[in-house]
Design a protein around this motif. Sequence first.
Motif, short mmCIF file in Angstrom:
data_model
loop_
_atom_site.label_atom_id
_atom_site.label_comp_id
_atom_site.label_asym_id
_atom_site.label_seq_id
_atom_site.Cartn_x
_atom_site.Cartn_y
_atom_site.Cartn_z
N THR A 7 0.86 -1.18 0.00
CA THR A 7 0.00 0.00 0.00
C THR A 7 0.89 1.23 0.00
OG1 THR A 7 -1.68 -1.19 1.27
CG2 THR A 7 -1.84 1.22 1.21
N TYR A 8 0.70 2.09 -1.00
CA TYR A 8 1.53 3.29 -1.11
C TYR A 8 1.30 4.22 0.08
CZ TYR A 8 1.89 1.76 -5.98
OH TYR A 8 2.10 1.03 -7.12
N LYS A 9 2.40 4.81 0.56
CA LYS A 9 2.37 5.74 1.69
C LYS A 9 2.70 7.17 1.26
CE LYS A 9 5.56 4.21 4.38
NZ LYS A 9 6.45 3.78 5.47
N ASP A 13 3.50 10.95 -7.50
CA ASP A 13 4.72 11.35 -8.21
C ASP A 13 5.96 10.70 -7.59
OD1 ASP A 13 4.30 13.07 -5.97
OD2 ASP A 13 5.63 14.58 -6.82
N ILE A 14 5.95 10.46 -6.29
CA ILE A 14 7.08 9.80 -5.65
C ILE A 14 7.07 8.31 -5.99
CG2 ILE A 14 8.15 9.23 -3.43
CD1 ILE A 14 7.07 11.95 -2.42
N VAL A 15 5.87 7.71 -6.01
CA VAL A 15 5.75 6.31 -6.44
C VAL A 15 6.31 6.16 -7.85
CG1 VAL A 15 4.15 4.43 -7.00
CG2 VAL A 15 3.74 5.85 -4.97
N ASP A 16 5.89 7.06 -8.74
CA ASP A 16 6.34 7.00 -10.14
C ASP A 16 7.85 7.17 -10.26
OD1 ASP A 16 3.75 6.58 -11.01
OD2 ASP A 16 3.40 8.68 -11.55
N PHE A 17 8.46 7.99 -9.41
CA PHE A 17 9.90 8.19 -9.43
C PHE A 17 10.64 6.88 -9.12
CE2 PHE A 17 13.89 9.05 -7.23
CZ PHE A 17 14.55 9.83 -8.17
N HIS A 18 10.12 6.12 -8.15
CA HIS A 18 10.78 4.88 -7.71
C HIS A 18 10.35 3.65 -8.50
CE1 HIS A 18 12.90 6.64 -4.33
NE2 HIS A 18 11.80 7.33 -4.06
N ARG A 19 9.30 3.77 -9.32
CA ARG A 19 8.74 2.60 -10.02
C ARG A 19 9.76 1.89 -10.92
NH1 ARG A 19 3.63 1.68 -10.11
NH2 ARG A 19 3.04 3.88 -10.15
N VAL A 45 -3.69 1.71 -5.62
CA VAL A 45 -3.24 2.18 -4.30
C VAL A 45 -2.04 1.38 -3.81
CG1 VAL A 45 -5.51 3.07 -3.64
CG2 VAL A 45 -4.90 0.70 -3.10
N GLY A 46 -1.54 0.48 -4.66
CA GLY A 46 -0.41 -0.37 -4.29
C GLY A 46 -0.31 -1.53 -5.24
N GLY A 47 0.26 -2.63 -4.76
CA GLY A 47 0.45 -3.80 -5.58
C GLY A 47 0.32 -5.07 -4.79
N VAL A 48 0.41 -6.21 -5.50
CA VAL A 48 0.31 -7.52 -4.87
C VAL A 48 1.39 -8.42 -5.47
CG1 VAL A 48 -1.12 -9.58 -4.55
CG2 VAL A 48 -2.16 -7.31 -4.47
N SER A 69 12.88 0.19 0.81
CA SER A 69 14.05 0.92 1.32
C SER A 69 13.86 2.43 1.25
CB SER A 69 15.32 0.50 0.58
OG SER A 69 15.19 0.74 -0.81
N ASN A 70 12.97 2.90 0.39
CA ASN A 70 12.72 4.35 0.28
C ASN A 70 11.41 4.78 0.95
OD1 ASN A 70 14.99 5.44 -1.45
ND2 ASN A 70 14.30 3.69 -2.67
N GLY A 71 10.77 3.87 1.67
CA GLY A 71 9.57 4.21 2.42
C GLY A 71 8.37 4.54 1.55
N VAL A 72 8.32 3.99 0.35
CA VAL A 72 7.24 4.28 -0.59
C VAL A 72 5.96 3.52 -0.24
CG1 VAL A 72 6.54 4.09 -3.03
CG2 VAL A 72 8.86 4.83 -2.44
N ALA A 73 6.10 2.30 0.29
CA ALA A 73 4.93 1.46 0.54
C ALA A 73 5.05 0.72 1.85
CB ALA A 73 4.75 0.46 -0.61
N GLU A 74 3.88 0.40 2.42
CA GLU A 74 3.79 -0.52 3.55
C GLU A 74 3.58 -1.91 2.98
OE1 GLU A 74 0.38 0.87 5.71
OE2 GLU A 74 1.57 2.33 6.81
#
Length: 95
Positions: A7-9, A13-19, A45-48, A69-74
């Motif tokens: 689940t994205y935190k 735009d930050i998710v897209d940067f790290h994708r 809202v996240g992935g599986v 490692s970058n705190g993008v998702a739980e």
Amino acid sequence: MFVVSLTYKVPEDIVDFHRPAHMAWVKEEFDAGVFLASGRRVPAVGGVLLSGADRATLDASLARDPFYSNGVAEFEIIEFKATSVAEGFENLLDT
């Protein structure tokens, strides 16, 4: 077997940067046999991730994910034993 729900935190735009780094990691882990399936949640809202690896291997793998490692998702990790599967998916059965 494990289902990993991400689940994205952070904002999109930050998710897209790290994708790109996350997707490179996903490919490496597929190649290593850690994952059986992966995809985005709907809505996005996240992935599986579906993994047949043992827990120690899965934990070590997830620790290398740039989203982790970058705190993008739980990450929520759910263990289950596959006792019934559709024809053609017998390799997923816990023996």
